[in-house]
Design a protein around this motif. Structure first.
Motif, PDB file in Angstrom:
ATOM      1  N   SER A  68    -131.988  27.561 -28.510  1.00 30.85           N
ATOM      2  CA  SER A  68    -131.293  27.716 -29.787  1.00 30.85           C
ATOM      3  C   SER A  68    -131.651  26.597 -30.757  1.00 30.85           C
ATOM      4  O   SER A  68    -130.994  26.426 -31.787  1.00 30.85           O
ATOM      5  N   ALA A  69    -132.721  25.843 -30.439  1.00 29.14           N
ATOM      6  CA  ALA A  69    -133.106  24.716 -31.296  1.00 29.14           C
ATOM      7  C   ALA A  69    -133.479  25.191 -32.696  1.00 29.14           C
ATOM      8  O   ALA A  69    -133.202  24.501 -33.676  1.00 29.14           O
ATOM      9  N   TRP A  70    -134.087  26.381 -32.791  1.00 29.86           N
ATOM     10  CA  TRP A  70    -134.466  26.871 -34.122  1.00 29.86           C
ATOM     11  C   TRP A  70    -133.242  27.217 -34.960  1.00 29.86           C
ATOM     12  O   TRP A  70    -133.264  27.092 -36.190  1.00 29.86           O
ATOM     13  N   VAL A  71    -132.160  27.617 -34.297  1.00 29.09           N
ATOM     14  CA  VAL A  71    -130.914  27.910 -35.009  1.00 29.09           C
ATOM     15  C   VAL A  71    -130.311  26.625 -35.567  1.00 29.09           C
ATOM     16  O   VAL A  71    -129.905  26.555 -36.725  1.00 29.09           O
ATOM     17  N   VAL A  72    -130.265  25.593 -34.721  1.00 26.48           N
ATOM     18  CA  VAL A  72    -129.741  24.297 -35.156  1.00 26.48           C
ATOM     19  C   VAL A  72    -130.604  23.722 -36.273  1.00 26.48           C
ATOM     20  O   VAL A  72    -130.098  23.200 -37.270  1.00 26.48           O
ATOM     21  N   GLY A  73    -131.932  23.830 -36.104  1.00 22.97           N
ATOM     22  CA  GLY A  73    -132.837  23.324 -37.133  1.00 22.97           C
ATOM     23  C   GLY A  73    -132.700  24.048 -38.458  1.00 22.97           C
ATOM     24  O   GLY A  73    -132.961  23.475 -39.517  1.00 22.97           O
ATOM     25  N   GLY A  74    -132.284  25.303 -38.397  1.00 20.13           N
ATOM     26  CA  GLY A  74    -132.140  26.072 -39.630  1.00 20.13           C
ATOM     27  C   GLY A  74    -130.826  25.869 -40.358  1.00 20.13           C
ATOM     28  O   GLY A  74    -130.641  26.373 -41.473  1.00 20.13           O
ATOM     29  N   LEU A  75    -129.909  25.091 -39.767  1.00 18.43           N
ATOM     30  CA  LEU A  75    -128.581  24.912 -40.369  1.00 18.43           C
ATOM     31  C   LEU A  75    -128.607  24.253 -41.750  1.00 18.43           C
ATOM     32  O   LEU A  75    -127.905  24.716 -42.660  1.00 18.43           O
ATOM     33  N   PRO A  76    -129.372  23.160 -41.963  1.00 15.74           N
ATOM     34  CA  PRO A  76    -129.375  22.559 -43.310  1.00 15.74           C
ATOM     35  C   PRO A  76    -129.816  23.536 -44.408  1.00 15.74           C
ATOM     36  O   PRO A  76    -129.193  23.622 -45.463  1.00 15.74           O
ATOM     37  N   GLY A  77    -130.881  24.282 -44.140  1.00 16.12           N
ATOM     38  CA  GLY A  77    -131.333  25.267 -45.119  1.00 16.12           C
ATOM     39  C   GLY A  77    -130.330  26.385 -45.292  1.00 16.12           C
ATOM     40  O   GLY A  77    -130.107  26.868 -46.409  1.00 16.12           O
ATOM     41  N   ALA A  78    -129.714  26.803 -44.182  1.00 18.60           N
ATOM     42  CA  ALA A  78    -128.708  27.866 -44.256  1.00 18.60           C
ATOM     43  C   ALA A  78    -127.501  27.431 -45.083  1.00 18.60           C
ATOM     44  O   ALA A  78    -126.960  28.204 -45.884  1.00 18.60           O
ATOM     45  N   LEU A  79    -127.079  26.186 -44.910  1.00 17.45           N
ATOM     46  CA  LEU A  79    -125.940  25.675 -45.682  1.00 17.45           C
ATOM     47  C   LEU A  79    -126.259  25.637 -47.172  1.00 17.45           C
ATOM     48  O   LEU A  79    -125.389  25.925 -48.011  1.00 17.45           O
ATOM     49  N   ALA A  80    -127.503  25.290 -47.509  1.00 22.03           N
ATOM     50  CA  ALA A  80    -127.911  25.281 -48.924  1.00 22.03           C
ATOM     51  C   ALA A  80    -127.836  26.681 -49.498  1.00 22.03           C
ATOM     52  O   ALA A  80    -127.349  26.880 -50.620  1.00 22.03           O
ATOM     53  N   TRP A  81    -128.295  27.684 -48.733  1.00 20.19           N
ATOM     54  CA  TRP A  81    -128.239  29.061 -49.225  1.00 20.19           C
ATOM     55  C   TRP A  81    -126.799  29.568 -49.297  1.00 20.19           C
ATOM     56  O   TRP A  81    -126.438  30.308 -50.217  1.00 20.19           O
ATOM     57  N   LEU A  82    -125.962  29.168 -48.342  1.00 23.09           N
ATOM     58  CA  LEU A  82    -124.551  29.555 -48.384  1.00 23.09           C
ATOM     59  C   LEU A  82    -123.863  28.982 -49.616  1.00 23.09           C
ATOM     60  O   LEU A  82    -122.912  29.574 -50.142  1.00 23.09           O
ATOM     61  N   ALA A  83    -124.338  27.814 -50.080  1.00 23.35           N
ATOM     62  CA  ALA A  83    -123.737  27.187 -51.262  1.00 23.35           C
ATOM     63  C   ALA A  83    -124.236  27.811 -52.565  1.00 23.35           C
ATOM     64  O   ALA A  83    -123.609  27.620 -53.613  1.00 23.35           O
ATOM     65  N   PHE A  84    -125.335  28.539 -52.510  1.00 23.00           N
ATOM     66  CA  PHE A  84    -125.946  29.072 -53.730  1.00 23.00           C
ATOM     67  C   PHE A  84    -124.983  29.951 -54.542  1.00 23.00           C
ATOM     68  O   PHE A  84    -124.859  29.759 -55.762  1.00 23.00           O
ATOM     69  N   PRO A  85    -124.278  30.924 -53.934  1.00 23.68           N
ATOM     70  CA  PRO A  85    -123.345  31.728 -54.738  1.00 23.68           C
ATOM     71  C   PRO A  85    -122.186  30.917 -55.318  1.00 23.68           C
ATOM     72  O   PRO A  85    -121.644  31.274 -56.368  1.00 23.68           O
ATOM     73  N   LEU A  86    -121.816  29.824 -54.651  1.00 29.81           N
ATOM     74  CA  LEU A  86    -120.784  28.948 -55.215  1.00 29.81           C
ATOM     75  C   LEU A  86    -121.289  28.299 -56.497  1.00 29.81           C
ATOM     76  O   LEU A  86    -120.547  28.163 -57.483  1.00 29.81           O
ATOM     77  N   TRP A  87    -122.564  27.892 -56.493  1.00 29.37           N
ATOM     78  CA  TRP A  87    -123.175  27.333 -57.706  1.00 29.37           C
ATOM     79  C   TRP A  87    -123.210  28.371 -58.819  1.00 29.37           C
ATOM     80  O   TRP A  87    -122.913  28.064 -59.978  1.00 29.37           O
ATOM     81  N   VAL A  88    -123.511  29.609 -58.471  1.00 27.89           N
ATOM     82  CA  VAL A  88    -123.540  30.689 -59.469  1.00 27.89           C
ATOM     83  C   VAL A  88    -122.142  30.902 -60.061  1.00 27.89           C
ATOM     84  O   VAL A  88    -122.000  31.152 -61.258  1.00 27.89           O
ATOM     85  N   LEU A  89    -121.120  30.790 -59.233  1.00 27.23           N
ATOM     86  CA  LEU A  89    -119.754  30.916 -59.748  1.00 27.23           C
ATOM     87  C   LEU A  89    -119.419  29.786 -60.715  1.00 27.23           C
ATOM     88  O   LEU A  89    -118.701  29.996 -61.714  1.00 27.23           O
ATOM     89  N   LEU A  90    -119.933  28.596 -60.452  1.00 25.23           N
ATOM     90  CA  LEU A  90    -119.728  27.490 -61.383  1.00 25.23           C
ATOM     91  C   LEU A  90    -120.452  27.740 -62.703  1.00 25.23           C
ATOM     92  O   LEU A  90    -119.938  27.399 -63.788  1.00 25.23           O
ATOM     93  N   VAL A  91    -121.624  28.354 -62.636  1.00 23.38           N
ATOM     94  CA  VAL A  91    -122.335  28.741 -63.853  1.00 23.38           C
ATOM     95  C   VAL A  91    -121.514  29.758 -64.635  1.00 23.38           C
ATOM     96  O   VAL A  91    -121.432  29.698 -65.864  1.00 23.38           O
ATOM     97  N   ALA A  92    -120.885  30.691 -63.924  1.00 20.52           N
ATOM     98  CA  ALA A  92    -120.020  31.685 -64.578  1.00 20.52           C
ATOM     99  C   ALA A  92    -118.892  30.998 -65.329  1.00 20.52           C
ATOM    100  O   ALA A  92    -118.565  31.368 -66.471  1.00 20.52           O
ATOM    101  N   ARG A  93    -118.296  29.992 -64.699  1.00 17.07           N
ATOM    102  CA  ARG A  93    -117.232  29.235 -65.366  1.00 17.07           C
ATOM    103  C   ARG A  93    -117.742  28.525 -66.605  1.00 17.07           C
ATOM    104  O   ARG A  93    -117.086  28.534 -67.664  1.00 17.07           O
ATOM    105  N   ASP A  94    -118.926  27.910 -66.499  1.00 13.80           N
ATOM    106  CA  ASP A  94    -119.487  27.163 -67.643  1.00 13.80           C
ATOM    107  C   ASP A  94    -119.872  28.095 -68.795  1.00 13.80           C
ATOM    108  O   ASP A  94    -119.815  27.703 -69.966  1.00 13.80           O
ATOM    109  N   ALA A  95    -120.282  29.328 -68.455  1.00 13.51           N
ATOM    110  CA  ALA A  95    -120.716  30.263 -69.496  1.00 13.51           C
ATOM    111  C   ALA A  95    -119.541  30.956 -70.162  1.00 13.51           C
ATOM    112  O   ALA A  95    -119.680  31.485 -71.274  1.00 13.51           O
ATOM    113  N   ALA A  96    -118.389  30.973 -69.505  1.00 14.84           N
ATOM    114  CA  ALA A  96    -117.235  31.681 -70.041  1.00 14.84           C
ATOM    115  C   ALA A  96    -116.679  31.010 -71.286  1.00 14.84           C
ATOM    116  O   ALA A  96    -116.820  29.823 -71.480  1.00 14.84           O
TER     117      ALA A  96
END
Length: 219
Positions: free
Chosen positions: A191-219
């Motif tokens: 499962s080393a590849w799963v553990v190694g993929g966690l930092p990148g996965a967390l960045a992608w999981l945060a991406f829609p949160l960033w988009v929601l912040l853009v929505a707030r800024d554009a409103a």
């Protein structure tokens, strides 16, 4: 006359409203897609040799399939946001360059996902190009955040998260490469590849949160 004076601002207000709505929709769809992605990995456990996902060579839970269908919708809704942010910061050459890159990455990833869910492309071939598109979108988010702050388009919290995602890219790539290397040495079931993929996965999981912040800024 008063109406004539205010009319030029009306298209700008309408554009901001449309951007805010599409950003809100993209962010919410992205969060939902991420929920199904996490559920898939928690239930199917595809890294285990005896997992059901490996035995049937498909998605036994249905969670991964739902995620695969939601991503094209998420990225299609992202396109107006890319265009709007590009327009707001087009005075800078770097912004224009990365707007074009983000548009290409969004469209390419959407098409690749549709080819996957329609059965035209297998996951083994589709995964690499989509991963490249994701990396480019994370880098775009960081760069456009920095430019957006200079032009007073994005708030400080949006900029911080955008830059954090961008800096997570090299860390994620390095960690995943190490994980793949360890998995190759340990053999099937690692499962080393799963553990190694966690930092990148967390960045992608945060991406829609960033988009929601853009929505707030554009409103």
């Amino acid at each position: 006359p008063a109406d004539d004076m205010t009319s030029p601002t009306q298209p700008r207000i309408a554009a901001r409203s449309v951007t805010a709505l599409t950003a809100l929709a993209s962010g919410l769809v992205g969060i939902l897609a991420n929920v199904y992605l996490v559920l898939f990995y928690l239930t199917a456990k595809p890294w285990q040799p005896d997992s059901v996902a490996r035995q049937v060579k498909s998605d036994p839970t249905g969670y991964g399939t739902i995620n695969d269908w939601l991503i094209p919708l998420q990225l299609t809704l992202l396109i107006p946001i890319v265009i709007w942010l590009g327009q707001q910061t087009q005075i800078e050459k770097r912004s224009r360059r990365w707007t074009a890159i983000a548009l290409a990455a969004s469209i390419a990833a959407t098409l690749l996902q549709l080819l996957l869910v329609s059965g035209v492309l297998p996951f083994a071939i589709q995964f690499g190009p989509v991963a490249v598109c994701v990396v480019l979108l994370l880098c775009w988010a960081g760069i456009i955040s920095s430019v957006g702050r200079r032009h007073h388009v994005l708030s400080d919290s949006t900029v911080r998260l955008g830059r954090l995602m961008m800096w997570a890219v090299p860390v994620g790539v390095a960690a995943f490469a190490v994980g793949i290397g360890i998995t190759a040495l340990q053999g099937e079931g690692s499962s080393a590849w799963v553990v190694g993929g966690l930092p990148g996965a967390l960045a992608w999981l945060a991406f829609p949160l960033w988009v929601l912040l853009v929505a707030r800024d554009a409103a």
